[in-house]
Write a protein that holds these residues in place. Sequence first.
Motif, mmCIF file in Angstrom:
data_model
loop_
_atom_site.group_PDB
_atom_site.id
_atom_site.type_symbol
_atom_site.label_atom_id
_atom_site.label_comp_id
_atom_site.label_asym_id
_atom_site.label_seq_id
_atom_site.Cartn_x
_atom_site.Cartn_y
_atom_site.Cartn_z
ATOM 1 N N GLY A 9 3.589 14.209 1.994
ATOM 2 C CA GLY A 9 4.758 13.705 2.708
ATOM 3 C C GLY A 9 4.297 12.732 3.772
ATOM 4 O O GLY A 9 4.346 13.003 4.965
ATOM 5 N N ALA A 10 3.787 11.578 3.310
ATOM 6 C CA ALA A 10 3.178 10.610 4.237
ATOM 7 C C ALA A 10 4.252 9.673 4.771
ATOM 8 O O ALA A 10 4.326 8.503 4.412
ATOM 9 C CB ALA A 10 2.064 9.845 3.527
ATOM 10 N N GLY A 11 5.103 10.215 5.643
ATOM 11 C CA GLY A 11 6.122 9.425 6.336
ATOM 12 C C GLY A 11 5.632 9.130 7.741
ATOM 13 O O GLY A 11 4.427 8.946 7.969
ATOM 14 N N ALA A 12 6.556 9.112 8.709
ATOM 15 C CA ALA A 12 6.219 8.707 10.071
ATOM 16 C C ALA A 12 5.119 9.593 10.678
ATOM 17 O O ALA A 12 4.061 9.104 11.091
ATOM 18 C CB ALA A 12 7.483 8.748 10.940
ATOM 19 N N ILE A 13 5.355 10.878 10.711
ATOM 20 C CA ILE A 13 4.426 11.784 11.389
ATOM 21 C C ILE A 13 3.155 11.992 10.561
ATOM 22 O O ILE A 13 2.036 11.947 11.086
ATOM 23 C CB ILE A 13 5.138 13.130 11.690
ATOM 24 N N GLY A 14 3.302 12.191 9.250
ATOM 25 C CA GLY A 14 2.135 12.416 8.395
ATOM 26 C C GLY A 14 1.181 11.235 8.417
ATOM 27 O O GLY A 14 -0.034 11.394 8.565
ATOM 28 N N ALA A 15 1.725 10.028 8.290
ATOM 29 C CA ALA A 15 0.856 8.850 8.254
ATOM 30 C C ALA A 15 0.260 8.574 9.631
ATOM 31 O O ALA A 15 -0.878 8.099 9.737
ATOM 32 C CB ALA A 15 1.633 7.634 7.755
ATOM 33 N N ALA A 39 4.125 0.366 -1.833
ATOM 34 C CA ALA A 39 3.706 -0.370 -0.629
ATOM 35 C C ALA A 39 2.363 0.168 -0.117
ATOM 36 O O ALA A 39 1.476 -0.605 0.248
ATOM 37 C CB ALA A 39 4.780 -0.250 0.451
ATOM 38 N N VAL A 40 2.218 1.485 -0.125
ATOM 39 C CA VAL A 40 0.997 2.078 0.425
ATOM 40 C C VAL A 40 -0.187 1.855 -0.525
ATOM 41 O O VAL A 40 -1.298 1.544 -0.092
ATOM 42 C CB VAL A 40 1.213 3.583 0.721
ATOM 43 N N ARG A 41 0.061 1.978 -1.825
ATOM 44 C CA ARG A 41 -1.012 1.718 -2.792
ATOM 45 C C ARG A 41 -1.520 0.279 -2.642
ATOM 46 O O ARG A 41 -2.717 0.018 -2.652
ATOM 47 C CB ARG A 41 -0.509 1.949 -4.220
ATOM 48 N N ASP A 42 -0.606 -0.662 -2.477
ATOM 49 C CA ASP A 42 -1.004 -2.074 -2.437
ATOM 50 C C ASP A 42 -1.550 -2.505 -1.082
ATOM 51 O O ASP A 42 -2.447 -3.342 -1.024
ATOM 52 C CB ASP A 42 0.191 -2.966 -2.820
ATOM 53 N N HIS A 43 -1.009 -1.971 -0.003
ATOM 54 C CA HIS A 43 -1.386 -2.492 1.318
ATOM 55 C C HIS A 43 -1.864 -1.443 2.303
ATOM 56 O O HIS A 43 -2.208 -1.776 3.431
ATOM 57 C CB HIS A 43 -0.192 -3.234 1.945
ATOM 58 N N GLY A 44 -1.840 -0.177 1.942
ATOM 59 C CA GLY A 44 -2.153 0.865 2.907
ATOM 60 C C GLY A 44 -1.021 0.999 3.921
ATOM 61 O O GLY A 44 0.066 0.453 3.715
ATOM 62 N N PHE A 45 -1.281 1.738 4.985
ATOM 63 C CA PHE A 45 -0.291 1.867 6.066
ATOM 64 C C PHE A 45 -0.675 0.913 7.184
ATOM 65 O O PHE A 45 -1.846 0.834 7.563
ATOM 66 C CB PHE A 45 -0.299 3.286 6.650
ATOM 67 N N LYS A 46 0.321 0.223 7.727
ATOM 68 C CA LYS A 46 0.102 -0.558 8.932
ATOM 69 C C LYS A 46 0.658 0.277 10.085
ATOM 70 O O LYS A 46 1.855 0.548 10.134
ATOM 71 C CB LYS A 46 0.821 -1.901 8.817
ATOM 72 N N VAL A 47 -0.229 0.704 10.970
ATOM 73 C CA VAL A 47 0.178 1.618 12.042
ATOM 74 C C VAL A 47 0.045 0.913 13.383
ATOM 75 O O VAL A 47 -1.012 0.338 13.676
ATOM 76 C CB VAL A 47 -0.715 2.890 12.039
ATOM 77 N N SER A 141 9.910 0.401 7.732
ATOM 78 C CA SER A 141 9.937 -0.018 6.328
ATOM 79 C C SER A 141 8.742 0.640 5.645
ATOM 80 O O SER A 141 7.833 1.131 6.317
ATOM 81 C CB SER A 141 9.903 -1.542 6.208
ATOM 82 N N HIS A 142 8.754 0.645 4.305
ATOM 83 C CA HIS A 142 7.733 1.377 3.561
ATOM 84 C C HIS A 142 6.313 0.999 3.996
ATOM 85 O O HIS A 142 5.932 -0.170 3.953
ATOM 86 C CB HIS A 142 7.893 1.128 2.060
ATOM 87 N N GLY A 143 5.552 1.982 4.416
ATOM 88 C CA GLY A 143 4.152 1.750 4.770
ATOM 89 C C GLY A 143 3.938 1.213 6.175
ATOM 90 O O GLY A 143 2.801 1.041 6.597
ATOM 91 N N VAL A 144 5.023 0.977 6.901
ATOM 92 C CA VAL A 144 4.897 0.473 8.277
ATOM 93 C C VAL A 144 5.221 1.626 9.225
ATOM 94 O O VAL A 144 6.333 2.164 9.200
ATOM 95 C CB VAL A 144 5.848 -0.716 8.525
ATOM 96 N N ILE A 145 4.242 2.026 10.014
ATOM 97 C CA ILE A 145 4.417 3.194 10.877
ATOM 98 C C ILE A 145 4.369 2.748 12.324
ATOM 99 O O ILE A 145 3.411 2.090 12.753
ATOM 100 C CB ILE A 145 3.290 4.243 10.628
#
Length: 342
Positions: A9-15, A39-47, A141-145
């Motif tokens: 569950g890699a959403g806001a808190i998990g990521a 989005a995460v597979r292609d670009h990872g998370f931007k935190v 947005s997807h992958g943006v934390i």
Amino acid sequence: MPTRILIVGAGAIGAFYGSRLACAANTTVSALCRSNFKAVRDHGFKVTSPNYGEQVFKPEYVFSSPEDARKAGVKWDYLLVATKALPDVSDDSALIEGLVSDGTSIILVQNGLGVEEPYKKRFPKAAVLSAVTIASAAQPSHGVIKHNRWTRISIGPYLPHLDQGGSGSKPDDKAVIDSNKKIVYLLQEVGIKDAESYSHAGLQFVRWHKIAINAAMNPSSVLSGGLGNQEMSLDPEISRHLTGVMNEVLETAPKVLGKPLPPKLATVEQLLNSTRKNSSGSKPSMWLDWEKGARMELEVILGNPIRLARQKGCEMPRLQSMYALLKAAQENRDKAKGSSRL
Ligand SMILES: NC(=O)c1ccc[n+]([C@@H]2O[C@H](COP(=O)([O-])OP(=O)(O)OC[C@H]3O[C@@H](n4cnc5c(N)ncnc54)[C@H](OP(=O)(O)O)[C@@H]3O)[C@@H](O)[C@H]2O)c1
Ligand SMILES: *[C@@H]1O[C@H](CO)[C@@H](O)[C@H](O)[C@H]1NC(C)=O
Ligand SMILES: *[C@@H]1O[C@H](CO)[C@@H](O)[C@H](O)[C@H]1NC(C)=O
Ligand SMILES: *[C@@H]1O[C@H](CO)[C@@H](O)[C@H](O)[C@H]1NC(C)=O
């Protein structure tokens, strides 16, 4: 062999916590995603974070589904579960079926009470760690934390046999306590200075204490048509209501847990005073969920405290009224949408 962590569950808190843990030496972090998978597979998370700046977090593995994760055959040291706790929608303990092996610890980073039980029941031999965070984060947005503020996370081993009327300590407890210390140490190492290790009983008090805030602010925001915490705490009638709810929770907690409240927890007056000064303007998560037509965490924030209290012969009338009415409002809304789910 590194310490291998999977965020379930890699959403806001998990990521957010995943991106921190990925900075630890000798540690790899992977992510089990759902709608943000591509989005995460292609670009990872931007935190982004006021404490840690900007970071791109590329998980070791990015999985699209539990089946996908099972196929990888990895032996996980930690499964960090940070889905929304919605037991009325799904039993998320099923997600990690086949991912738990000898030596795997399950950390639940979720709001509410009673979130541990389905995991303990399904995986009686696994170490279950219970975590409460006051961090504020969002995934616009997807992958943006976006980490907004605060980092504190309180973690304790979930050992319900130590509760009053339980069977007392078991030989495996030490491994659970050690695993708890290890994850707290890892978080501190990566800059979460206020990661704190608790005992089983201590952490349950932290959960009840956070319920005092969440059970007051979250449903009241929905019922008031979207007022923020500060606005509610400054309104004289709503402020009385919030005081009543918080007192109800903090008076019930010792009766359910069989011990007095620890003295270091903030009092109702302190909590409301700091809310009056808090001009962050942000809205409680339950209002945000209601507004976008998503399921609210009603069962773990209101339903479970009420049921735990009832088992000890106590009623929580303020929580009960909000629970009964909001649950019906949610059902009616979903019926009108023609679907009982998101
Ligand atoms: N955000 C905060 O500031 C904050 C602060 C304190 C505590 N909390 C608590 O932390 C918990 C997580 O909240 P959150 O705000 O991080 O929620 P969130 O942003 O919605 O993250 C939950 C994630 O879990 C994913 N998920 C749900 N079911 C899944 C499944 N079956 N398989 C794979 N992924 C799944 C969701 O995917 P989808 O996008 O597909 O739904 C989403 O990415 C909640 O209990 C919340 O109350 C949050
Ligand atoms: C990495 O961590 C594992 C435990 O997860 C430990 O056995 C190993 O010695 C560590 N390696 C290094 C280089 O620190
Ligand atoms: C809360 O604020 C009121 C009004 O400013 C003040 O009189 C009271 O002492 C404060 N209480 C605490 C516990 O800080
Ligand atoms: C300030 O408000 C935010 C958003 O409503 C909330 O998450 C946070 O816990 C509040 N802080 C304090 C100190 O009450």
